[in-house]
Design a protein around this motif. Structure first.
Motif, mmCIF file in Angstrom:
data_model
loop_
_atom_site.group_PDB
_atom_site.id
_atom_site.type_symbol
_atom_site.label_atom_id
_atom_site.label_comp_id
_atom_site.label_asym_id
_atom_site.label_seq_id
_atom_site.Cartn_x
_atom_site.Cartn_y
_atom_site.Cartn_z
ATOM 1 N N VAL A 120 0.841 -1.201 0.000
ATOM 2 C CA VAL A 120 0.000 0.000 0.000
ATOM 3 C C VAL A 120 0.876 1.250 0.000
ATOM 4 N N THR A 121 0.351 2.306 -0.564
ATOM 5 C CA THR A 121 1.078 3.580 -0.596
ATOM 6 C C THR A 121 1.112 4.159 0.808
ATOM 7 N N ARG A 122 2.311 4.487 1.275
ATOM 8 C CA ARG A 122 2.439 5.082 2.618
ATOM 9 C C ARG A 122 2.749 6.567 2.531
ATOM 10 N N TYR A 123 3.531 6.968 1.519
ATOM 11 C CA TYR A 123 4.032 8.350 1.495
ATOM 12 C C TYR A 123 4.416 8.725 0.060
ATOM 13 N N GLY B 155 13.652 -0.946 2.610
ATOM 14 C CA GLY B 155 13.680 -1.090 4.065
ATOM 15 C C GLY B 155 13.257 -2.495 4.458
ATOM 16 N N ASN B 156 12.675 -2.625 5.650
ATOM 17 C CA ASN B 156 12.218 -3.940 6.113
ATOM 18 C C ASN B 156 10.862 -4.301 5.506
ATOM 19 N N SER B 157 9.894 -3.402 5.663
ATOM 20 C CA SER B 157 8.576 -3.634 5.071
ATOM 21 C C SER B 157 8.343 -2.703 3.885
ATOM 22 N N SER B 158 9.227 -1.724 3.705
ATOM 23 C CA SER B 158 8.984 -0.673 2.701
ATOM 24 C C SER B 158 9.920 -0.766 1.500
ATOM 25 N N ARG C 240 9.748 10.571 -4.553
ATOM 26 C CA ARG C 240 9.677 9.407 -3.644
ATOM 27 C C ARG C 240 8.249 8.929 -3.492
ATOM 28 N N VAL D 21 6.686 5.825 -1.292
ATOM 29 C CA VAL D 21 7.013 4.748 -0.345
ATOM 30 C C VAL D 21 5.825 3.798 -0.257
ATOM 31 N N VAL E 107 4.442 0.104 1.468
ATOM 32 C CA VAL E 107 4.657 -0.807 2.597
ATOM 33 C C VAL E 107 3.918 -2.114 2.313
ATOM 34 N N HIS F 289 -3.515 -6.235 7.560
ATOM 35 C CA HIS F 289 -3.086 -4.883 7.194
ATOM 36 C C HIS F 289 -1.959 -4.348 8.087
ATOM 37 N N PRO G 94 2.268 -4.079 8.718
ATOM 38 C CA PRO G 94 3.493 -4.184 7.917
ATOM 39 C C PRO G 94 4.199 -5.529 8.131
HETATM 40 C C1 LIG Z 1 0.786 1.136 5.683
HETATM 41 C C2 LIG Z 1 0.464 1.056 7.160
HETATM 42 C C3 LIG Z 1 -0.147 -0.281 7.498
HETATM 43 C C4 LIG Z 1 1.822 1.177 7.869
HETATM 44 O O1 LIG Z 1 1.584 1.323 9.230
HETATM 45 P P1 LIG Z 1 2.612 2.175 10.132
HETATM 46 O O2 LIG Z 1 2.075 2.169 11.514
HETATM 47 O O3 LIG Z 1 2.925 3.463 9.485
HETATM 48 O O4 LIG Z 1 3.886 1.236 10.090
HETATM 49 P P2 LIG Z 1 5.336 1.565 10.558
HETATM 50 O O5 LIG Z 1 5.437 2.791 11.401
HETATM 51 O O6 LIG Z 1 5.841 0.263 11.125
HETATM 52 O O7 LIG Z 1 6.099 1.871 9.186
HETATM 53 C C5 LIG Z 1 6.136 0.909 8.172
HETATM 54 C C6 LIG Z 1 7.205 1.322 7.192
HETATM 55 O O8 LIG Z 1 6.839 2.547 6.571
HETATM 56 C C7 LIG Z 1 7.898 3.492 6.726
HETATM 57 N N1 LIG Z 1 7.292 4.805 6.884
HETATM 58 C C8 LIG Z 1 6.334 5.152 7.753
HETATM 59 N N2 LIG Z 1 6.044 6.459 7.616
HETATM 60 C C9 LIG Z 1 6.834 6.931 6.618
HETATM 61 C C10 LIG Z 1 7.001 8.198 6.012
HETATM 62 N N3 LIG Z 1 6.278 9.257 6.394
HETATM 63 N N4 LIG Z 1 7.897 8.318 5.023
HETATM 64 C C11 LIG Z 1 8.626 7.251 4.616
HETATM 65 N N5 LIG Z 1 8.518 6.012 5.166
HETATM 66 C C12 LIG Z 1 7.631 5.869 6.159
HETATM 67 C C13 LIG Z 1 8.642 3.074 7.973
HETATM 68 O O9 LIG Z 1 9.959 3.585 7.964
HETATM 69 C C14 LIG Z 1 8.568 1.567 7.837
HETATM 70 O O10 LIG Z 1 9.531 1.139 6.901
HETATM 71 P P3 LIG Z 1 10.499 -0.150 7.158
HETATM 72 O O11 LIG Z 1 9.644 -1.263 7.707
HETATM 73 O O12 LIG Z 1 11.022 -0.485 5.793
HETATM 74 O O13 LIG Z 1 11.541 0.290 8.118
HETATM 75 C C15 LIG Z 1 -0.491 2.200 7.609
HETATM 76 O O14 LIG Z 1 0.234 3.424 7.662
HETATM 77 C C16 LIG Z 1 -1.661 2.354 6.653
HETATM 78 O O15 LIG Z 1 -2.532 1.493 6.582
HETATM 79 N N6 LIG Z 1 -1.699 3.486 5.901
HETATM 80 C C17 LIG Z 1 -2.733 3.702 4.906
HETATM 81 C C18 LIG Z 1 -2.328 3.067 3.552
HETATM 82 C C19 LIG Z 1 -3.300 3.387 2.452
HETATM 83 O O16 LIG Z 1 -4.497 3.282 2.646
HETATM 84 N N7 LIG Z 1 -2.779 3.805 1.290
HETATM 85 C C20 LIG Z 1 -3.576 4.272 0.193
HETATM 86 C C21 LIG Z 1 -4.209 3.168 -0.590
HETATM 87 S S1 LIG Z 1 -3.081 1.951 -1.205
#
Ligand SMILES: CC(C)(COP(=O)(O)OP(=O)(O)OC[C@H]1O[C@@H](n2cnc3c(N)ncnc32)[C@H](O)[C@@H]1OP(=O)(O)O)[C@@H](O)C(=O)NCCC(=O)NCCS
Length: 131
Positions: A56-59, A85-88, A109, A111, A113, A119, A121
């Motif tokens: 899923v898109t995180r950032y 990264g680990n999950s990213s 960028r 990112v 995950v 759901h 990571p």
């Molecule tokens: C994706 C999701 C499950 C991750 O949960 P989370 O609590 O942020 O998880 P974490 O804090 O453990 O971070 C997961 C990874 O994202 C990275 N990450 C988190 N925030 C970030 C940011 N702002 N910028 C870059 N990387 C980021 C972390 O570094 C980590 O990477 P790694 O595992 O490779 O070290 C959650 O944020 C989510 O469901 N978001 C909504 C996703 C979505 O709906 N997207 C749009 C539709 S696809």
């Protein structure tokens, strides 16, 4: 941490899209939101192909609309893995006119995950060769 890590098979993937009528804005050029959607989808497909997991898109950071695309333009959307990264996975996107090579947009960028069935990571087990 998975016991086996592997390098991604494809560091760069090209996708193509044809600009048609529904993709235009009120000025008759490619709508920026459509281009962002296509770019997000392409990086997402690259993430899925590389990891085999749901991603899923995180950032998303820094989109630069460099030039316009018009109806009939064939876009080449190039997704490149920038870091792992680990999950990213972090991608860079460049969108070009496939015939002229002119840059239409870049996204610095995106990112993604990898997530499990609940759901959360999960570690994808990928790493770059030189890490
Ligand atoms: C994706 C999701 C499950 C991750 O949960 P989370 O609590 O942020 O998880 P974490 O804090 O453990 O971070 C997961 C990874 O994202 C990275 N990450 C988190 N925030 C970030 C940011 N702002 N910028 C870059 N990387 C980021 C972390 O570094 C980590 O990477 P790694 O595992 O490779 O070290 C959650 O944020 C989510 O469901 N978001 C909504 C996703 C979505 O709906 N997207 C749009 C539709 S696809």
């Amino acid at each position: 941490m998975p016991s086996h890590t592997r390098a991604p098979k494809l560091m760069s993937v090209d996708f193509r899209r044809l600009v048609t009528q529904p993709d235009l804005n009120s000025h008759g050029t490619l709508h920026g939101g459509i281009l962002m959607k296509w770019s997000d989808e392409c990086a997402g497909m690259h993430a899925r192909k590389s990891t085999g997991f749901l991603c899923v898109t995180r950032y998303i950071d820094k989109i630069n609309f460099v030039s316009t695309a018009r109806i009939g333009t064939i876009l080449r959307i190039t997704s490149v893995i920038e870091s792992i990264g680990n999950s990213s996975l972090t991608f860079r996107i460049t969108v070009r006119n496939d015939l002229t090579n002119n840059v239409i947009a870049t996204i610095d960028r995106l990112v993604f995950v990898c997530v499990d069935g609940t759901h959360k990571p999960i570690n994808h087990g990928l790493k770059l060769d030189d890490d």
